[in-house]
Write a protein that holds these residues in place. Structure first.
Motif, short mmCIF file in Angstrom:
data_model
loop_
_atom_site.label_atom_id
_atom_site.label_comp_id
_atom_site.label_asym_id
_atom_site.label_seq_id
_atom_site.Cartn_x
_atom_site.Cartn_y
_atom_site.Cartn_z
N THR A 629 0.86 -1.19 0.00
CA THR A 629 0.00 0.00 0.00
C THR A 629 0.89 1.23 0.00
N LEU A 630 0.78 2.01 -1.07
CA LEU A 630 1.62 3.19 -1.23
C LEU A 630 0.78 4.45 -1.10
N ARG A 637 -3.13 3.54 -1.98
CA ARG A 637 -3.54 2.61 -3.01
C ARG A 637 -2.70 1.34 -2.92
N ALA A 638 -3.32 0.18 -3.16
CA ALA A 638 -2.63 -1.10 -3.10
C ALA A 638 -2.11 -1.47 -4.49
N TYR A 665 -2.78 8.07 -10.53
CA TYR A 665 -2.84 8.48 -9.13
C TYR A 665 -1.94 9.69 -8.81
N TRP A 666 -1.02 10.03 -9.69
CA TRP A 666 -0.13 11.16 -9.45
C TRP A 666 -0.37 12.24 -10.50
N THR A 667 -0.02 13.45 -10.14
CA THR A 667 -0.19 14.59 -11.06
C THR A 667 1.15 15.15 -11.52
N GLU A 668 2.24 14.45 -11.25
CA GLU A 668 3.58 14.91 -11.63
C GLU A 668 3.70 14.98 -13.15
#
Length: 853
Positions: A629-630, A637-638, A665-668
């Motif tokens: 899970t990060l 999120r798994a 899941y990221w906006t980078e």
């Protein structure tokens, strides 16, 4: 007691200044290395803490994202929280000063109307009539720079400054100078302030904050507010104290710093042999004095006290010399270690050394403790001197007992202890029992030296007689008759040699393993980056759009953009590498420990899965098929572990993710490096020139060929071991002092024998030859047994200490050429160490030595 010291010890030390100085120097070197490494470690942590404290100001709590900052929309919710005196939004980033070879600067993006609630700026020069105002920052092209940075580069009000940020090259104007205090002290004065919105634009963080700095109203408890804010803001956000980052960095650097400290103790261990030999020399040379004192009524305790004080005096002086010597040496180690830290871990500017009372007290304790242990056997020898034996003219040296059990049992016992210790687990991620195991092996091989001397002299006696006739026979006999002292001299050199051999094998194994891994994973024809690998940690990123634009250049087949993020996982910081796995799989030979290569890559591309590194598996106990899970900007999120691979890019643990999964899941929108794959037959030079021509004006680009990029990586790896090489040299030097002192002791002990040989017709050059042969035999023993000991230690270093410190598996490699050359040089130097004792032996006066015959 005082009379004995005044009449016996002080005159003796004055009569033998050179030997006393060598002994003091041996102790001083051991203590100095410990002090230098300890000062360097503390100075590093203090420098980072000072940067954090300077930028934090009066902040009591930080609100940060689990990863990739926090949404700016959260700020009103924080600001409306009861009990807060201030909530200040902040954006931070590192920029490169384009005019000075990419010199890194820490940039703080602030709200000029709010920031003074938590930070104090003293403006020494400003274009604003109000010298205390930050209102000029509302202009997005305005900077306030630290006075330190401006003076260093001859900048002033109105000077333009071109910065390289993820946005590219941008020009700013300095309209204010900050005094070198408070926030302007951060990163050694390489500090800039700009408007919050301008920083968001420069670092491509639109709608995002790096943190919110919180100051509390009087009477509000920080821990209570921390829990309240955490509950209000929910997952994906962390509320922490400023000191939390210091603790995290200290934990990250712990293994690196502990390993350096352990290596620094080797020189002190070797120095203990020098003290032993010096005190043994004193017992031999003053044997008659001891006998006279015993005959006139001196008790054994008084004799023991004299030698105890003498040993502690030498140790104390050596320690007191070693502490300032260590401070001088720390300037060198600080430079070397700081380069390694910037290369591998973090950006830190270390400007001053930190010496604390704890370092001084610990150094005194270690120096005096080592001296106390070293004098135990010489004191026992001194108290056992009988008046009749001490006043006799005959040779007093007793023939050594040659029972195999007595000779080999201690060695085998210590090796067994060392082996058993390797099965114990680390303590707080420190391979404590691994270090103890290495120490046990060193002790065991040190105790093996008497047996090694007897065995070697037995085997070489015919050869020595055949080659050197009578001189060879006498040299062999001398080593056997003074077995105790000869063994200690050889053991001192053996320890240094063992360190050289074991570390050489460990470094060779590490290099060979990492070089192979780099060759398998770095396959791009060209590597494009915004940072020179020589500058260390890549903190200036490139826009993701650049990767797409590179595919439009004629001759480019495809590109693979890489992004590396440090994210928290189970109270650690681990690395998340994001890559185009589809391209990566086609061009690399990424090695797997768990999972079929094609199946793993297919799963990572199509599902929410990651590839875990071997050391990630070791640290966290995950296997293929498990879920981790990060933290993500969208909340925890798994992700399924599709496979486990060999990966040496981080000692903290690494995960690899596909770009498509990352974008969910990221906006980078930034990348660190771009691997460019060319079509067959296309010139690398022409494509590299085209990349610089088309994009070099907007971005500060470094374009490397595959070979040049790998050579930069190899050079950085070599740089990280420079401090280890320096420690090896000092340990060997102290060991050579031990041989010189032991041979001199042997000369003193055999003055009467030498005089008899001279009276029977032996020439001076034959006496010198005997001593040089003894020196050569001791050097041969030290090198031979030290090599065997080093091979055993290398197994502990590679398979126990390295594994428990970093979680990596290394391929054991023996560097034949490197070890052979080093051992040859050490042997020649050990031979040369006999020159001074040989000269002393040849100068013995017959009339004085044989006057009572």
């Amino acid at each position: 007691m005082i009379s004995l010291l005044r009449l016996v010890t002080i005159p003796y030390l004055r009569q033998h200044p050179l030997r006393t100085y060598l002994t003091i120097l041996g102790v001083a070197f051991g203590v100095a290395i410990f002090v230098a490494i300890r000062v360097t470690n503390l100075s590093t942590l203090r420098a980072f803490a000072e940067t954090v404290d300077a930028v934090s100001g009066r902040t009591q709590l930080h609100i940060v994202g689990e990863v990739a900052g926090i949404a700016q929309s959260l700020y009103p919710r924080v600001r409306s929280m009861p009990g807060l005196a201030a909530a200040v939004p902040v954006v931070t980033g590192y920029a490169a000063a384009d005019a000075w070879e990419g010199e890194l600067l820490l940039v703080l993006g602030i709200d000029a109307t709010l920031d003074r609630h938590v930070r104090d700026y003293r403006i020494v020069a400003s274009e604003d009539l109000d010298r205390e105002s930050l209102q000029l920052l509302f202009d997005p092209t305005t900077l306030f720079a630290s006075e330190t940075f401006a003076r260093r580069h001859g900048l002033g009000l109105g000077s333009s400054l071109t910065l390289v940020t993820p946005r590219g090259r941008s020009e700013y104007v300095i309209r204010g100078l900050l005094a070198a205090e408070g926030p302007a002290l951060a990163l050694g004065g390489n500090f800039l302030v700009m408007d919050l919105s301008a920083a968001q634009l420069a670092f491509q963080k639109a709608g995002t904050l790096d943190r919110i700095d919180v100051a509390l109203q009087a009477g509000v408890a920080a821990d209570v507010m921390q829990q309240t804010l955490q509950a209000r803001l929910g997952p994906g956000v962390k509320v922490e104290r400023p000191a939390f980052r210091n603790a995290a960095v200290e934990k990250m650097l712990r293994s690196f710093q502990v390993n350096l400290t352990a290596l620094s103790m080797i020189a002190l261990f070797v120095g203990m042999f020098v003290i032993y030999n010096t005190l043994s020399s004193a017992v031999v040379e003053r044997r008659k004095d001891i006998a006279i004192l015993r005959a006139v009524g001196a008790a054994r305790g008084a004799i023991a006290s004299v030698f105890l004080v003498e040993g502690l005096l030498v140790g104390a002086v050596g320690t007191l010399v070693g502490i300032p010597l260590g401070l001088l040496l720390s300037r060198l180690t600080l430079h070397i270690v700081s380069q390694t830290l910037v290369t591998l871990f973090l950006v830190v500017a270390i400007e001053r050394l930190l010496i604390t009372p704890n370092i001084v007290i610990t150094s005194l304790g270690i120096g005096l403790g080592a001296s106390l242990v070293s004098v135990a056997i010489p004191i026992r020898e001194a108290t056992r001197v009988q008046p009749v034996d001490g006043l006799a003219l005959a040779q007093y040296q007793q023939r050594p007992r040659r029972s195999p059990t007595r000779l080999f049992a201690p060695w085998m016992a210590w090796l067994l202890v060392g082996y058993l210790l390797t099965w114990l687990q680390p303590v707080w991620d420190i391979p404590l029992f691994g270090y103890l195991s290495a120490f046990a092996v060193l002790c065991g091989f040190s105790l093996l030296m008497p047996a090694a001397i007897l065995g070697l002299t037995w085997m070489l006696r015919p050869v020595m007689f055949a080659l050197f006739r009578a001189e060879g026979e006498v040299a062999v006999e001398n080593l056997q008759s003074a077995l105790g002292r000869s063994a200690v001299a050889a053991a001192s050199l053996m320890t240094g040699v063992a360190m050289v051999v074991s570390v050489a094998i460990m470094i060779s194994s590490f290099k060979r393993t990492v070089y192979t891994w780099v060759d398998q994973t770095v396959q791009g024809d060209l590597i494009v980056s915004a940072a020179d690998p020589a500058s260390g940690v890549a903190l200036v990123s490139l826009p993701e759009s650049l990767a797409r634009e590179l595919t439009t250049i004629e001759g480019v087949l495809e590109v693979d953009a890489l992004r590396s993020l440090s994210i928290p996982y189970q109270d650690r910081q681990v690395i998340l590498n994001v890559a185009d796995i589809d391209v990566f799989a086609r061009h690399t030979e990424y090695p797997f420990l768990e999972g079929d290569r094609d199946e793993v890559f297919a799963e990572v591309i199509s599902q929410d899965s990651i590839i875990a590194s071997e050391n990630f598996r070791y640290r966290f106990g995950v296997q293929r098929g498990d879920h981790v899970t990060l933290p993500t900007p969208e909340g925890p999120r798994a992700f399924r572990v599709a496979g486990v691979s060999l990966d040496y890019s981080s000692d903290q643990g690494t995960m690899v993710m596909h770009w498509a999964t990352f974008r969910k899941y990221w906006t980078e929108h930034a990348v660190d490096t771009i691997g460019v794959y060319l079509r067959p037959g296309v010139s690398r030079e022409s494509v590299g020139a085209e990349i610089k021509q088309r994009f070099g004006r907007a971005h500060r680009l470094f374009v490397f060929s595959n070979r040049d990029f790998k050579e930069e990586i190899y050079r950085l790896i070599d740089q990280s071991f420079v401090i280890t090489y320096a420690l090896e040299i000092i340990a060997i030097a102290v060991g050579l002092m031990g041989i010189a002192t032991a041979l001199y002791t042997s000369v003193l002990e055999r003055q009467r024998e030498t005089s008899v040989l001279r009276a029977l017709g032996a020439f001076r050059h034959q006496i010198r030859k005997i001593i040089m042969l003894e020196s050569g035999l001791l050097g041969l023993l030290g090198v031979g047994v030290g090599s065997l000991c080093g091979a055993c230690l290398s197994l502990i270093l590679v398979y126990i200490i390295n594994r428990q410190s970093f979680g990596w598996t290394l391929r054991l490699t023996f560097p034949t050429w490197t070890v052979g050359v080093n051992l040859g040089l050490i042997f020649l130097t050990a031979l040369a160490a006999g020159l001074w004792p040989a000269r002393q032996a040849a100068s013995v006066r017959l009339t004085e030595t044989l006057r009572m015959e």
